[in-house]
Design a protein around this motif. Structure first.
Motif, PDB file in Angstrom:
ATOM      1  N   GLU A 126      22.074  29.691  63.644  1.00  0.00           N
ATOM      2  CA  GLU A 126      23.866  29.031  63.814  1.00  0.00           C
ATOM      3  C   GLU A 126      23.625  27.955  64.719  1.00  0.00           C
ATOM      4  OE1 GLU A 126      27.725  30.917  65.758  1.00  0.00           O
ATOM      5  OE2 GLU A 126      25.877  32.076  65.915  1.00  0.00           O
ATOM      6  N   PHE A 127      22.554  28.069  65.675  1.00  0.00           N
ATOM      7  CA  PHE A 127      22.585  26.814  66.743  1.00  0.00           C
ATOM      8  C   PHE A 127      21.992  25.633  66.102  1.00  0.00           C
ATOM      9  CE2 PHE A 127      19.707  24.679  69.846  1.00  0.00           C
ATOM     10  CZ  PHE A 127      20.672  24.117  70.840  1.00  0.00           C
ATOM     11  N   PHE A 128      21.047  25.805  65.412  1.00  0.00           N
ATOM     12  CA  PHE A 128      20.214  24.715  64.767  1.00  0.00           C
ATOM     13  C   PHE A 128      21.269  23.922  63.605  1.00  0.00           C
ATOM     14  CE2 PHE A 128      16.669  27.141  66.319  1.00  0.00           C
ATOM     15  CZ  PHE A 128      16.375  26.305  67.169  1.00  0.00           C
ATOM     16  N   GLY A 129      21.946  24.820  63.106  1.00  0.00           N
ATOM     17  CA  GLY A 129      22.956  24.269  62.178  1.00  0.00           C
ATOM     18  C   GLY A 129      23.920  23.355  62.382  1.00  0.00           C
ATOM     19  N   GLN A 130      24.236  23.267  63.577  1.00  0.00           N
ATOM     20  CA  GLN A 130      25.234  22.321  64.254  1.00  0.00           C
ATOM     21  C   GLN A 130      24.658  20.865  64.123  1.00  0.00           C
ATOM     22  OE1 GLN A 130      26.764  23.703  68.222  1.00  0.00           O
ATOM     23  NE2 GLN A 130      24.884  25.214  68.029  1.00  0.00           N
ATOM     24  N   PHE A 131      23.569  20.670  64.051  1.00  0.00           N
ATOM     25  CA  PHE A 131      22.932  19.189  64.251  1.00  0.00           C
ATOM     26  C   PHE A 131      22.626  18.613  62.886  1.00  0.00           C
ATOM     27  CE2 PHE A 131      22.136  21.877  67.946  1.00  0.00           C
ATOM     28  CZ  PHE A 131      22.737  21.119  68.863  1.00  0.00           C
ATOM     29  N   ASP A 132      22.456  17.115  62.844  1.00  0.00           N
ATOM     30  CA  ASP A 132      21.864  16.644  61.681  1.00  0.00           C
ATOM     31  C   ASP A 132      20.366  16.564  61.836  1.00  0.00           C
ATOM     32  OD1 ASP A 132      24.427  15.486  60.342  1.00  0.00           O
ATOM     33  OD2 ASP A 132      24.843  14.707  62.242  1.00  0.00           O
TER      34      ASP A 132
END
Lengths: 339, 697
Positions: A126-132
């Motif tokens: 969930e955390f990593f998915g916020q970034f490009d």
């Protein structure tokens, strides 16, 4: 970033403000307006705010991305003052990400910058998915493997990077990446009755390339007979990387200057086990302590440039393992797991 | 502060870093990065010099500077910021030009290594000479866009910076600019000349009116002249040229007339527009020989374009930097810019003039609009204001990452230099793409041998100077040849055969010679001149080779390597047209403008001529657009160069090369900006080896 293509095209339609045009003038003249618009929508995670993390952070913030998350659960130590210029002297003992905020923000007030201090291993998809783009710095192979897998699932672009002393590398996990590359050709522009005159013409060409998973590097056999000739040509950098990562996983730490002599001996031992007869000298093992600013500048500059290539979808990112040799200053790319 | 912590660096390196004194020349894109690396590595004795001040467009990469520092000294702000990274360092900052005589050989001798992060060739040449003389290792660096370069220069071991000829700057024959433009750059150069005619410093050889002396139009022109004898201000130009003999007066008178005429019209947009874009074009059309094999220009008229007068949204239009304005839109912007510029001009006192600056909005708007109207007339592609700014301002793109990488390599090389590990100090190039060995940071395989004919580092340096001794005055010889082209600072010149003094560095001592022609001083074909620059400890023999320059020839050319001396019969335009267009430039770095003098914003404390040291580098490459380079040309500010005296009718562009520009092979260099005004041409020496890389910055 599932649909990065669409997302970029869509948001690239937003016009830059006059202030942005002015500030970014010299780079827009290099990579063009569309690229600058894409940068403006990009959200980047920099995990590990050591000297290398600071250097990448600086370059990325200057380029004008949308958001940068500084992530670290470690504290500022004396060693950081060898290259971590975002953390002031007075921040000794404070969290490295938080200590870097003020100076990071001063680099470019248009970028949204915040800190996160939760340990990396608690961070989920969930955390990593916020970034490009996710950049992980100073982590164990185990963690890198875990995050690479998450990023592959999510379609998030992943970079692993480190500098030990003056030696550094980065690994790019970009999955399927498409980009535009300008191909240059000379074209005769003079009219038939004039002197011959040429012009360089660049034609944009769309390409798509597949980037292998991080596990390919872990499985890579540096002693394979087929690899020896290349090894001789490019030098022992790749062996050194393997030695250092092994040291990190065996000792749960990196070589430290307070135990310099003993650590060099440990490194020699690992070297001799992993790659007996290699050309990796003990002198080279003496250059691996703390993070030395000029080398960090080189590796951090390279990583940031790769991030910019990825975000702007312009030019081919290095595929996939970059190694920097501080003595010769050669920077080269090894294709690991690429057929 | 790595060196302050035991165990971080190997012991020998640690000691060397702690005790070495380092000079950083330039506090721009590369200089900021170098300074950061030095203080963090633990160097404590650092001096940094830069004469530039901080500009908003620096902030995307010169990370020691923030918005609140705009307008302040780069060297001083860089010092403050770097001290916050390591308060234990001693940093001395000089807001000054490195070519100032305050920094002589003894100053350079204080240092164990010099890191140069300049953006212009003139300053690089100078630092090269000072380091050779002081016998201090010099690490030269430069960037341009994605390309960077670092090389060691050490007396007796490596090539010096001037061993390899640098790419020369592109320049254009006057008749191309005035009569027969065929590329956007020709119109942009013309538009900058027009700016200067109306508002700027009066410069010879920047006439914008039709050139009736164009050999190609000769016959036709004669007729036109008669017909027009009583023409208006513009045409007066041509007439005067033909009739007046007093050389200098000529040009000036004319210029003042155009300027005066515009003023007398109250800068009426319609009148000026019609004169430049209708009447003058009609005059050109009458030179019918020119249009036999070319597409004839089509004049435009104010009333037809703008039947309803000027619109009020010109300001808004002018802000659309990426749009390609229509010719009507250009007329609106022209009117707006003319109004603003004339108001600013009328406020000046005495003989003050405006200085064209790409970052000055009305000045840039004016040039963009005029260039595009002229392009439209000649059926040349129009460009956006953004693109025109690159060309007119000679802007070199610059990014943080290339500068960081290049500066990092530069300081790693400094480590090797201090340890005398010379084998590890080969030049390194940073590139965007991989080479055949999958490298993009690529060291040279070996040290190139010093050039035995180098006119700087050879033991008894000599050059051949092809020059029209009947048309060049002593003053122009000193300013254009010795100072601008050969980069001397304060030369003394004697005739070898008689020992008589031609030029003295003592103020006033040879002032009486300044207006004399070389030939008047017996400086004719075959004569050898001994030139000595005491400050640079540089002695050079100049062998004079006279030639009668044609109309579009440059009046002189330096031939550094005797083997290259050849009869030269190339056509006059050779230089302008043949260069594959592409190459060029480089130069300046970030911000710096290079050439100088003209850009108003830089503050230069000392009057030295050169400028900027700044930043990043240069290099050049070829793939850049050509555009850039060209632009430069024009301005010549100062010197009259050679303009000719005698033949008043022809004037030749003097093209000089610019020195500042560097270009090199590489590409990238520097960032920015502008180049400017002067252009000089350099000789062919450079062309030969153009592929090498050289410069840096």
């Amino acid at each position: 970033m599932k649909m990065d293509v669409d997302k970029n095209t869509e948001e690239a339609g937003v016009e830059l403000t006059e202030a942005e045009n002015e500030l970014y003038d010299r780079q827009i003249r290099l990579w063009g307006l569309e690229s600058q618009k894409r940068l403006r929508t990009a959200n980047i995670l920099i995990s590990g705010l050591n000297g290398l993390g600071a250097e990448i952070t600086k370059n990325i913030i200057l380029s004008g991305v949308n958001l940068v998350k500084l992530h670290d659960d470690k504290l500022v130590t004396e060693e950081d003052f060898c290259s971590q210029f975002l953390a002031p002297r007075e921040s000794l003992g404070l969290n490295r990400a938080e200590a870097s905020l003020t100076r990071a923000r001063a680099l470019n007030p248009m970028v949204d910058i915040s800190a996160d201090t939760q340990p990396l291993k608690e961070k989920t998809a969930e955390f990593f998915g916020q970034f490009d783009v996710v950049v992980i710095n100073g982590a164990s192979n185990e963690e890198l493997l875990r995050i690479d897998t998450i990023c592959r699932d999510l379609g998030v672009k992943f970079f692993a990077t480190d500098v030990w002393g003056m030696f550094g590398f980065h690994y790019a996990g970009l999955q399927k990446h498409s980009y535009v590359e300008n191909v240059f050709k000379y074209k005769v522009v003079s009219k038939p009755n004039e002197k011959v005159k040429y012009e360089t013409v660049s034609t944009p060409v769309q390409r798509e390339v597949e980037y292998p998973a991080y596990s390919n590097w872990l499985d890579f056999d540096i002693n394979a007979p087929s690899y020896q000739r290349k090894l001789r040509r490019d030098g022992p950098g790749i062996i050194l990387l393997r030695v250092l990562q092994t040291f990190r996983s065996e000792n749960k730490r990196d070589p430290h200057y307070k135990t310099r002599t003993a650590d060099i001996a440990l490194l020699e031992q690992i070297r001799d086990e992993l790659a007996p007869n290699s050309t990796l000298t003990s002198d080279a093992l003496g250059l691996l302590f703390a993070q030395i600013s000029p080398a960090v500048a080189v590796v951090g500059g390279v990583v940031a440039q790769e991030i910019i290539k990825v975000v702007t979808k312009m030019e081919a990112p290095h595929r996939n393992l970059f190694i920097f040799n501080p003595e010769t200053c050669v920077g080269y790319v090894e294709a690991i797991g690429v057929n | 502060m790595a060196a302050a912590i035991d165990g971080v660096l190997p012991a020998t390196l640690q000691e060397l870093v702690k005790k070495s004194k380092v000079l950083v020349v330039g506090a721009g894109g590369i200089g900021c990065e170098v300074l950061k690396n030095l203080v963090l590595s633990g160097f404590t004795e650092i001096e940094i010099i830069d004469l530039d001040t901080i500009d908003l467009s620096n902030l995307n990469r010169q990370f020691l500077f923030h918005r609140e520092h705009v307008g302040k000294s780069k060297a001083r702000v860089a010092r403050e910021s770097a001290l916050s990274f390591n308060p234990d360092a001693n940093i001395t900052a000089y807001h000054d030009s490195v070519t100032s005589t305050d920094y002589g050989v003894n100053f350079f001798k204080k240092f164990d290594v010099v890191l140069s992060a300049l953006d212009n060739r003139a300053a690089r040449n100078h630092v090269n000479r000072m380091c050779l003389n002081a016998d201090v290792p010099l690490i030269e660096s430069g960037t341009s866009g994605y390309n960077g370069q670092v090389e060691l220069i050490k007396r007796g071991l490596t090539q010096c910076y001037e061993c390899t000829p640098k790419e020369k700057q592109r320049s254009f024959p006057g008749c191309t600019i005035r009569n027969t433009p065929s590329e956007p750059i020709h119109c942009i150069v013309w538009a900058k000349h027009l700016f200067n005619q109306l508002f700027g410093e009066s410069v010879e050889d920047e006439d914008i009116s039709p050139d009736a002396a164009d050999p190609e139009a000769q016959e036709a022109a004669a007729e036109v002249k008669d017909a027009d004898a009583a023409g208006d201000a513009a045409d007066v130009n041509e007439n005067k040229k033909e009739t007046d003999s007093p050389p200098n007066a000529n040009g000036n008178v004319v210029r003042i007339n155009t300027r005066q005429w515009a003023k007398d019209c109250n800068y009426d947009a319609a009148k000026l527009f019609n004169k430049f874009f209708n009447e003058d074009i009609n005059y050109l059309l009458r030179m019918s020989n020119l249009w036999k094999s070319r597409k004839a220009p089509v004049p435009v008229q104010w009333d037809t374009l703008l039947p309803d007068g000027v619109s009020s949204d010109a300001q808004e239009l002018a802000r659309q930097h990426h749009k390609i304005w229509t010719v009507e839109e250009c007329a609106h912007v022209f009117a707006k810019a003319l109004k603003e510029l004339s108001a600013a001009f009328l406020k000046l006192e005495g003989n003050d003039t405006l200085v064209w600056d790409k970052d000055d909005q009305p000045a840039m708007d004016f040039v963009a609009a005029c260039a595009n109207v002229r392009s439209h007339i000649f059926e040349i592609e129009r460009k956006s204001r953004f693109e025109i700014k690159s060309m007119a301002g000679n802007i070199i793109p610059a990014i943080a990452t290339t500068n960081a990488i290049t500066a990092g390599i530069s300081v790693l090389r400094a480590f090797s230099v201090l340890q005398a590990k010379w084998e590890q100090c080969k030049a390194v190039y940073a590139r965007l793409r991989l080479n055949g060995r999958n490298q993009f940071l690529v060291p040279d395989a070996f040290f190139p041998e010093p050039n035995p004919n180098c006119y700087v580092c050879a033991s008894d340096p000599a050059i051949t100077l092809r020059i029209d001794t009947k048309r060049v005055q002593i003053k122009a010889f000193r300013d254009e040849v010795l100072i601008k082209t050969l980069n001397m600072v304060n030369p003394d010149v004697t005739l070898e055969s008689t020992g008589s003094i031609v030029i003295s560095s003592e103020e006033g001592e040879t002032e009486c010679n300044e207006q004399k022609l070389l030939s008047d001083m017996n400086i004719v074909d075959g004569v050898i001149l001994k030139c000595d620059d005491f400050f640079q400890s540089y002695e050079l023999s100049i062998i004079i080779a006279h030639f009668d320059a044609d109309r579009e020839d440059v009046l002189f050319e330096v031939i550094a390597d005797k083997n290259q001396l050849q009869p030269k019969e190339e056509p006059k335009e050779a230089e302008a047209e043949t260069e594959p267009s592409s190459r060029k430039r480089a130069a300046n770095g970030d911000d710096a403008t290079d050439d100088g003098p003209s850009t108003s914003k830089r503050s230069r404390p000392t009057e030295v001529e050169d400028d900027d040291d700044d930043d990043d580098c240069l290099v050049v490459e070829e793939d850049d657009d050509d555009d850039v380079e060209e632009v430069v040309t024009e301005a010549t500010d100062k010197l009259t160069e050679v303009s000719l005296q005698k033949t008043a009718a022809k004037r030749k562009p003097s093209k000089v090369l610019d020195d500042d520009e560097d270009i090199t092979e590489i590409l990238d260099s520097s960032d920015e900006e502008d180049a400017g005004p002067t252009k000089r041409k350099r000789t062919k020496l450079e062309e030969t080896k153009a592929g090498e890389v050289i410069s840096i910055d």
